[in-house]
Design an enzyme around this catalytic site. Structure first.
Site, short mmCIF file in Angstrom:
data_model
loop_
_atom_site.label_atom_id
_atom_site.label_comp_id
_atom_site.label_asym_id
_atom_site.label_seq_id
_atom_site.Cartn_x
_atom_site.Cartn_y
_atom_site.Cartn_z
N GLY A 118 -8.91 6.15 1.67
CA GLY A 118 -9.54 6.95 2.73
C GLY A 118 -10.98 6.55 2.96
N ASP A 131 0.84 -1.20 0.00
CA ASP A 131 0.00 0.00 0.00
C ASP A 131 0.88 1.25 0.00
OD1 ASP A 131 -2.38 1.42 0.14
OD2 ASP A 131 -2.49 1.33 2.34
N GLY A 157 -7.76 8.80 7.11
CA GLY A 157 -8.06 9.06 8.51
C GLY A 157 -9.55 9.29 8.69
N ASN A 197 -10.48 1.10 0.24
CA ASN A 197 -9.41 0.91 1.23
C ASN A 197 -9.87 1.40 2.61
OD1 ASN A 197 -7.99 0.40 -1.09
ND2 ASN A 197 -6.23 1.64 -0.53
O1 G3H Z 1 -4.38 3.15 1.81
C1 G3H Z 1 -5.07 3.03 2.82
C2 G3H Z 1 -6.34 3.72 2.94
O2 G3H Z 1 -6.53 4.69 2.00
C3 G3H Z 1 -6.94 3.83 4.29
O3 G3H Z 1 -7.50 5.08 4.59
O4 G3H Z 1 -7.38 5.12 7.07
O5 G3H Z 1 -8.97 6.56 5.86
O6 G3H Z 1 -9.32 4.12 5.94
P1 G3H Z 1 -8.35 5.22 5.95
ZN ZN Z 2 -4.53 5.18 0.98
#
Ligand code: G3H
Ligand code: ZN
Length: 279
Positions: A208, A84, A180, A229
């Site tokens: 996100g 990632d 986040g 994600n």
């Molecule tokens: O690449 C990882 C994600 O984009 C996670 O984002 O922490 O907002 O779920 P998040």
């Molecule tokens: Zn991400």
């Protein structure tokens, strides 16, 4: 079964469903995600950031842990092991050499031309080993404590140029979500998702995904998102469970009990997200 991301994402795209990418941080999270997704019979992408890779001991450790869990737990769903936000061609190559089945190259902070040129190097290396490649276009915002930046949304012509020139397997266009848990309302550009989705063949990724209601996620899927994600939502739920347990059990010192005290909430959140596909 460890697979690359291509087939599972293309299948999901054709069925207007989403594949979830959940970030892993340790052995327990990896085990819980595999157990729950296997129980629900849903393919899954295990996302690992460069920081999580260092934390867990290295690229080879991750591959061994994931393969061993699939084997020992009799996991029968397709599982994709994905780097990632890989920050360099080198880290993508390391992941591929170790046995990751998918990589993301994230050079979204560079100019479009430089992002394209570096991404091409990853695609060249990955294709030989049948590893799928995701790339980010525009740049994602993020929230850390109370500081946040909204990032820079992309546009259709950049996405078309990027896909044509790089031959990547999926793209993560910045469409207004941020990394986040953001408590206010985000200005997600559904029209942009729709336009990109109607103009290119390959699957679109939403980064996100945390902090967004299931209705918003469903609207994103309807507009053309195929991969979602999620990281912070799992961290949040797990930490709630652990805090509660520690407050009520001041004497406990067994790390297995402490870490596992977040398992129920973690798995409930996971199931809640995956069930979006059934609603
Ligand atoms: O690449 C990882 C994600 O984009 C996670 O984002 O922490 O907002 O779920 P998040
Ligand atoms: Zn991400």
């Amino acid at each position: 079964m460890l697979v690359n991301g291509k087939e599972m994402l293309m299948n999901a795209k054709h069925n207007h469903k989403a594949i979830f990418h959940f970030n892993i941080n340790n052995l327990e999270w990896t085990k819980w995600i595999l157990e729950k997704c296997n129980e629900l019979n849903e393919p899954v992408i295990l996302g690992v950031s460069e920081n999580a890779i260092s934390y867990m001991g290295g690229y080879n450790v991750i591959v061994s842990v994931v393969k061993s869990l699939i084997n020992d737990l009799n996991i029968s769903i397709p599982v994709c092991l994905h780097l990632d936000h890989g920050k360099s061609v080198e880290s993508c190559k390391k992941a591929i050499d170790a046995g990751f089945t998918s990589v993301m190259i994230d050079l979204s902070k560079l100019s479009l031309e430089d992002n394209i040129n570096e991404t091409k190097k990853v695609v060249l290396y990955a294709k030989e080993k049948e590893v799928s490649v995701e790339a980010e276009i525009g740049s994602m915002g993020s929230i850390n404590n109370n500081n946040f930046d909204l990032g820079n949304k992309t546009n259709l012509s950049d996405c078309l140029k990027f896909v044509n020139e790089t031959n990547v397997d999926s793209i993560a266009p910045a469409v207004g979500t941020i990394h986040g848990i953001y408590k206010g309302e985000l200005n997600i550009d559904y029209k942009l998702i729709e336009n990109i989705s109607n103009s290119i063949e390959i699957p679109l990724v939403l980064h996100g995904g945390s902090g967004l209601s299931n209705d918003i996620l469903k609207k994103c899927i309807k507009s053309g998102i195929t991969k979602i994600n999620i990281n912070s939502d799992l961290q949040y739920e797990w930490s709630l469970g652990v805090r509660e347990y520690l407050n009520n059990n001041k004497e406990v010192i067994d790390p297995r009990k402490i870490i596992s005290s977040g398992e129920d909430k973690f798995k409930k959140m996971l199931e809640n997200k995956i069930n979006i596909n059934k609603q």
